[in-house]
Design a protein around this motif. Structure first.
Motif, PDB file in Angstrom:
ATOM      1  N   LEU A 196       0.825  -1.212   0.000  1.00  0.00           N
ATOM      2  CA  LEU A 196       0.000   0.000   0.000  1.00  0.00           C
ATOM      3  C   LEU A 196       0.859   1.262   0.000  1.00  0.00           C
ATOM      4  O   LEU A 196       0.572   2.223  -0.709  1.00  0.00           O
ATOM      5  CB  LEU A 196      -0.941   0.004   1.207  1.00  0.00           C
ATOM      6  N   LEU A 197       1.923   1.253   0.796  1.00  0.00           N
ATOM      7  CA  LEU A 197       2.822   2.411   0.801  1.00  0.00           C
ATOM      8  C   LEU A 197       3.514   2.583  -0.543  1.00  0.00           C
ATOM      9  O   LEU A 197       3.718   3.699  -1.013  1.00  0.00           O
ATOM     10  CB  LEU A 197       3.855   2.274   1.918  1.00  0.00           C
TER      11      LEU A 197
ATOM     12  N   MET B 176       2.275   1.722  -3.433  1.00  0.00           N
ATOM     13  CA  MET B 176       1.276   2.280  -4.354  1.00  0.00           C
ATOM     14  C   MET B 176       1.067   3.767  -4.092  1.00  0.00           C
ATOM     15  O   MET B 176       0.865   4.553  -5.018  1.00  0.00           O
ATOM     16  CB  MET B 176      -0.051   1.522  -4.211  1.00  0.00           C
ATOM     17  N   ALA B 177       1.113   4.174  -2.822  1.00  0.00           N
ATOM     18  CA  ALA B 177       0.926   5.590  -2.493  1.00  0.00           C
ATOM     19  C   ALA B 177       2.098   6.431  -3.000  1.00  0.00           C
ATOM     20  O   ALA B 177       1.903   7.565  -3.454  1.00  0.00           O
ATOM     21  CB  ALA B 177       0.773   5.749  -0.989  1.00  0.00           C
ATOM     22  N   LEU B 178       3.309   5.871  -2.921  1.00  0.00           N
ATOM     23  CA  LEU B 178       4.477   6.615  -3.400  1.00  0.00           C
ATOM     24  C   LEU B 178       4.489   6.708  -4.922  1.00  0.00           C
ATOM     25  O   LEU B 178       4.795   7.757  -5.481  1.00  0.00           O
ATOM     26  CB  LEU B 178       5.769   5.970  -2.909  1.00  0.00           C
TER      27      LEU B 178
ATOM     28  N   THR C  45       9.811   3.125  -3.684  1.00  0.00           N
ATOM     29  CA  THR C  45       8.758   2.209  -4.123  1.00  0.00           C
ATOM     30  C   THR C  45       9.336   0.816  -4.360  1.00  0.00           C
ATOM     31  O   THR C  45       8.763  -0.183  -3.908  1.00  0.00           O
ATOM     32  CB  THR C  45       8.094   2.726  -5.415  1.00  0.00           C
TER      33      THR C  45
END
Length: 98
Positions: A22-23, A25-27, A35
């Motif tokens: 999830l992190l 994808m957020a980056l 990433t």
């Protein structure tokens, strides 16, 4: 990022892997190196978790098979003898098999 820091010391496999994904994808494209690092971390934790599960399952199967093949420990102990004649005969039979 704060949630990752909280569970980073003792990560449960599935939660840690999903959080890293999830992190990542957020980056996205803003920080390609971070990433890639998060995705690699996610895969390594997932693989380690799967490997531990496989090793545990194999060890459990071996213990179960050994218990079934060996029977009760009392049966095995009853076959033992401290008589020197019996031990000499067992050594002779072992030497003849070699």
């Amino acid at each position: 990022a704060q949630a990752l820091a909280w569970i980073g010391h003792f990560p449960p496999g599935s939660l840690y892997g999903q959080l890293c994904q999830l992190l990542a994808m957020a980056l996205g494209d803003r920080d390609p190196l971070a990433t890639a690092g998060l995705l690699a971390e996610s895969l390594s934790v997932t693989m380690r978790h799967q490997l531990l599960a496989i090793v545990h399952a194999r060890a459990r199967k071996k213990r179960k098979a050994a218990a079934a093949a060996g029977g009760d420990i009392s049966d095995q102990l009853q076959g033992l003898s401290l008589d020197s004649q019996d031990s000499q005969n067992s050594q002779d039979s072992q030497n003849s098999q070699d």
